[in-house]
Design an enzyme around this catalytic site. Structure first.
Site, mmCIF file in Angstrom:
data_model
loop_
_atom_site.group_PDB
_atom_site.id
_atom_site.type_symbol
_atom_site.label_atom_id
_atom_site.label_comp_id
_atom_site.label_asym_id
_atom_site.label_seq_id
_atom_site.Cartn_x
_atom_site.Cartn_y
_atom_site.Cartn_z
ATOM 1 N N ARG A 126 0.856 -1.191 0.000
ATOM 2 C CA ARG A 126 0.000 0.000 0.000
ATOM 3 C C ARG A 126 0.891 1.239 0.000
ATOM 4 N NH1 ARG A 126 -2.736 0.559 5.092
ATOM 5 N NH2 ARG A 126 -1.265 2.244 5.371
ATOM 6 N N GLU A 145 4.970 7.042 2.340
ATOM 7 C CA GLU A 145 5.780 5.824 2.433
ATOM 8 C C GLU A 145 5.078 4.736 1.639
ATOM 9 O OE1 GLU A 145 5.607 3.371 5.863
ATOM 10 O OE2 GLU A 145 3.523 3.853 6.276
ATOM 11 N N ASN A 147 4.142 0.639 2.150
ATOM 12 C CA ASN A 147 4.136 -0.474 3.095
ATOM 13 C C ASN A 147 4.163 -1.773 2.317
ATOM 14 O OD1 ASN A 147 3.677 0.919 5.773
ATOM 15 N ND2 ASN A 147 2.042 1.794 4.528
ATOM 16 N N SER A 152 -2.672 -2.776 5.950
ATOM 17 C CA SER A 152 -3.995 -3.171 6.444
ATOM 18 C C SER A 152 -5.112 -2.257 5.935
ATOM 19 C CB SER A 152 -3.992 -3.212 7.965
ATOM 20 O OG SER A 152 -3.617 -1.970 8.470
ATOM 21 N N LYS A 307 12.207 2.778 5.129
ATOM 22 C CA LYS A 307 12.269 4.215 4.852
ATOM 23 C C LYS A 307 13.634 4.616 4.316
ATOM 24 C CE LYS A 307 8.282 4.953 7.600
ATOM 25 N NZ LYS A 307 7.807 3.631 8.023
ATOM 26 N N LYS A 366 12.534 10.387 10.625
ATOM 27 C CA LYS A 366 11.932 9.049 10.651
ATOM 28 C C LYS A 366 12.942 7.946 10.920
ATOM 29 C CE LYS A 366 8.162 9.914 7.410
ATOM 30 N NZ LYS A 366 7.339 9.280 6.371
ATOM 31 N N GLU A 370 7.656 0.917 11.692
ATOM 32 C CA GLU A 370 6.334 0.872 11.082
ATOM 33 C C GLU A 370 5.267 0.898 12.167
ATOM 34 O OE1 GLU A 370 5.787 0.846 7.851
ATOM 35 O OE2 GLU A 370 7.917 0.731 7.367
ATOM 36 N N GLY A 371 4.045 1.175 11.739
ATOM 37 C CA GLY A 371 2.924 1.025 12.658
ATOM 38 C C GLY A 371 2.461 2.325 13.287
ATOM 39 N N ARG A 452 -7.616 7.557 5.005
ATOM 40 C CA ARG A 452 -7.612 7.652 6.469
ATOM 41 C C ARG A 452 -7.497 9.117 6.850
ATOM 42 N NH1 ARG A 452 -2.510 4.419 8.013
ATOM 43 N NH2 ARG A 452 -1.902 5.417 6.070
HETATM 44 P P1 ADP Z 1 4.490 4.335 9.558
HETATM 45 O O1 ADP Z 1 5.219 3.290 8.785
HETATM 46 O O2 ADP Z 1 4.742 4.260 11.012
HETATM 47 O O3 ADP Z 1 3.039 4.412 9.187
HETATM 48 P P2 ADP Z 1 4.712 6.877 8.148
HETATM 49 O O4 ADP Z 1 5.863 7.312 7.337
HETATM 50 O O5 ADP Z 1 3.486 6.492 7.394
HETATM 51 O O6 ADP Z 1 5.198 5.689 9.103
HETATM 52 O O7 ADP Z 1 4.352 8.005 9.173
HETATM 53 C C1 ADP Z 1 3.299 7.892 10.084
HETATM 54 C C2 ADP Z 1 2.377 9.091 9.977
HETATM 55 O O8 ADP Z 1 3.118 10.300 10.161
HETATM 56 C C3 ADP Z 1 1.712 9.223 8.623
HETATM 57 O O9 ADP Z 1 0.522 8.459 8.577
HETATM 58 C C4 ADP Z 1 1.450 10.724 8.559
HETATM 59 O O10 ADP Z 1 0.282 11.057 9.291
HETATM 60 C C5 ADP Z 1 2.631 11.324 9.299
HETATM 61 N N1 ADP Z 1 3.705 11.676 8.359
HETATM 62 C C6 ADP Z 1 4.698 10.869 7.938
HETATM 63 N N2 ADP Z 1 5.497 11.499 7.053
HETATM 64 C C7 ADP Z 1 5.002 12.726 6.902
HETATM 65 C C8 ADP Z 1 5.391 13.860 6.125
HETATM 66 N N3 ADP Z 1 6.451 13.830 5.343
HETATM 67 N N4 ADP Z 1 4.629 14.976 6.219
HETATM 68 C C9 ADP Z 1 3.548 15.028 7.039
HETATM 69 N N5 ADP Z 1 3.134 13.996 7.803
HETATM 70 C C10 ADP Z 1 3.861 12.849 7.745
HETATM 71 MG MG MG Z 2 4.461 2.051 7.276
HETATM 72 MG MG MG Z 3 2.277 4.902 7.374
#
Ligand code: ADP
Ligand code: MG
Ligand code: MG
Length: 476
Positions: A126, A145, A147, A152, A307, A366, A370-371, A452
């Site tokens: 995803r 990102e 996944n 899910s 990442k 970052k 994950e999660g 979401r």
């Molecule tokens: P995870 O693998 O834990 O889901 P993400 O990279 O998706 O990691 O980051 C988790 C959340 O943080 C995202 O769902 C989003 O709400 C926020 N986020 C992540 N990267 C960004 C970004 N570059 N700009 C704004 N919000 C972000």
């Molecule tokens: Mg993720």
């Molecule tokens: Mg995410």
């Protein structure tokens, strides 16, 4: 916003209250469900999964852009997973300091040494995006990102369009209700699993959902299981511990768990350190990876979703390595990249540190996790960077531009939480499904979408983390 839900409806508090109560029943009757936090492994008493009261406006052009690029992302992830040199190069600095990624990498290396025992690859991923929206009215789609393991909400999001249509019909907003698209990732994901099961070619073999200790989101997975059962393909649900205790390989490396041959291991667990409660969990992961069962994902595809790999892909010339003769594909993928910066030791990483410390509000720090709930923002970003900036510790992280969607007012409907209007930010996910058989891609599809939404007070966290809720795009 003209394309969205009008203010007179959003501020009609009596109607909103009524709609929310009816919406909960609608969610329950449609199977938008989650187990309770208090009883995550029992279905005796369950509730609705959290959702927005209204769908969220999303420009049609960017929505279509996200769907259109998905098959290219599938190809990219698959190519990365087969490029051992690239993975090694991309992850060397990370695995030197990040124990979890190092552990995964060690399994990857062991499999490479032994030789892969299965030439069928199944990828279900995803790719998540936010809209970078500027004051001049432009919206650009930026990937947050991708996944590649345990992505899910494909199951529940197959049932939310009906929910939002119902709410809008109750509010006499028929025009909007007709703008909500059908969506069925559960069917799309199951179709790929079923095809792989056929290719595996053993009537009696089952699909094994490798599940978490705590299974609040079981219904999301059940929808995929039921799609498989329609084709007379049976699934079992097992934990790492079950695999450790009852799993074995025969002389042809076929995987047997509880006496059943497993055609496909579908990981819905195993993406974070806490998922591996003991050495036995790691032993079980290794056993599955070594087996002839098709792994979704295999260990290399899991690593392709880190990442750090995402950051390396954004470097000049790297996409060209994977698509040497397809500049238009490179362009299409690259258009979705936000600014991503290395923290490797050296002048480039030093520059990243300086840039982040000078304007922390512009970035997200970052780690390889994950999660949800792991990213670092604002003053904490400065604190952490100050601590690690002079040591290799910093290479556990990447830095990314923060994306700025325009907040949209909506109500988040969740169990045990008072209804209040919130400024909300949304994240669009697109499901990808692909199958490679030896050298041939035999399936490469976009399998549906997910929206979401969370309150803008939260900078991080997904639905499972209790921050975001399920939503639908209202295209305009
Ligand atoms: P995870 O693998 O834990 O889901 P993400 O990279 O998706 O990691 O980051 C988790 C959340 O943080 C995202 O769902 C989003 O709400 C926020 N986020 C992540 N990267 C960004 C970004 N570059 N700009 C704004 N919000 C972000
Ligand atoms: Mg993720
Ligand atoms: Mg995410």
């Amino acid at each position: 916003m003209a394309q969205g839900i009008p203010d007179e409806l959003l501020t009609n508090s009596d109607l909103i209250k009524e709609l929310a109560e009816e919406a909960k029943d609608s969610a329950l009757t449609r199977g938008v469900l989650m187990r309770l936090q208090e009883t995550p492994n029992s279905s005796e008493v369950v509730s609705f999964a959290p959702f927005t009261l209204f769908p969220t406006p999303v420009p049609k052009a960017v929505f279509l852009q996200a769907l259109a690029v998905q098959t290219h992302y599938n190809t990219l992830v698959d190519k990365i997973s087969q490029d051992a040199d690239f993975l090694q190069e991309a992850l060397t600095s990370t695995i030197a300091v990040d124990d979890f990624t190092a552990r995964l990498f060690k399994i990857h290396q062991q499999i490479l040494k032994e030789g892969r025992s299965q030439s069928i690859v199944l990828g279900l991923n995803r790719s998540d995006y936010m809209l970078d929206q500027r004051e001049n009215g432009t919206s650009s789609l930026k990937q947050i990102e991708i996944n590649t393991i345990a992505a899910s909400f494909g199951g529940l999001s197959s049932h939310t369009p009906g929910l939002h249509r119902h709410i809008l019909e109750m509010a006499s907003r028929l025009e909007e209700s007709q703008r909500i698209l059908d969506n069925n990732p559960a069917a799309g994901l199951a179709k790929a699993i079923a095809k792989v099961w056929e290719l595996y070619g053993s009537e009696k073999a089952v699909i094994m959902f490798l599940v978490e200790e705590i299974q609040r989101n079981v219904f999301d997975q059940r929808y995929i299981e039921y799609e498989l059962l329609k084709r007379n393909i049976h699934s079992i649900r097992r934990r790492f511990d079950d695999v450790f205790k009852t799993g074995s390989l025969d002389q042809d490396k076929r995987l047997f768990v509880d006496g059943k041959e497993v055609a496909v291991v579908y990981f819905r667990n195993g993406y974070m350190p806490q998922n591996y409660a003991s050495e036995q969990s790691w032993d079980a992961r290794l056993l599955m990876e070594r087996s002839r069962a098709v792994k979704c994902p295999d260990i290399s595809t899991h690593l392709a979703g880190t990442k750090k790999v995402q950051q390396v892909l954004a470097r000049p010339g790297v996409l060209e390595r994977f698509f040497p003769d397809q500049p238009q594909v490179v362009e299409q993928i690259r258009a979705t990249f936000a600014g991503l910066y290395t923290l490797d030791m050296g002048p480039e990483g030093d520059q990243t540190v300086a840039m982040a410390l000078a304007a922390p509000e512009r970035f997200v720090l970052k780690p390889q996790r994950e999660g949800g709930g792991n990213n670092i923002y604002g003053s904490e970003l400065c604190q952490v960077l100050e601590q690690v900036k002079d040591s290799t510790e910093r290479t556990a992280y990447i830095l990314m531009d923060k994306i700025h969607p325009t907040p949209v007012r909506n109500y988040l409907v969740r169990q045990d939480s008072p209804l209040k209007i919130s400024n909300c930010l949304s994240e669009l996910g697109v499901f990808g499904a692909y199958i490679r058989y030896g050298k041939d891609m035999v399936m490469n599809e976009c399998a549906g979408h997910l929206l979401r939404t969370k309150s803008s007070e939260h900078s991080d966290g997904g639905v499972a983390a209790g921050v975001a809720v399920l939503d639908n795009p209202l295209l305009f």
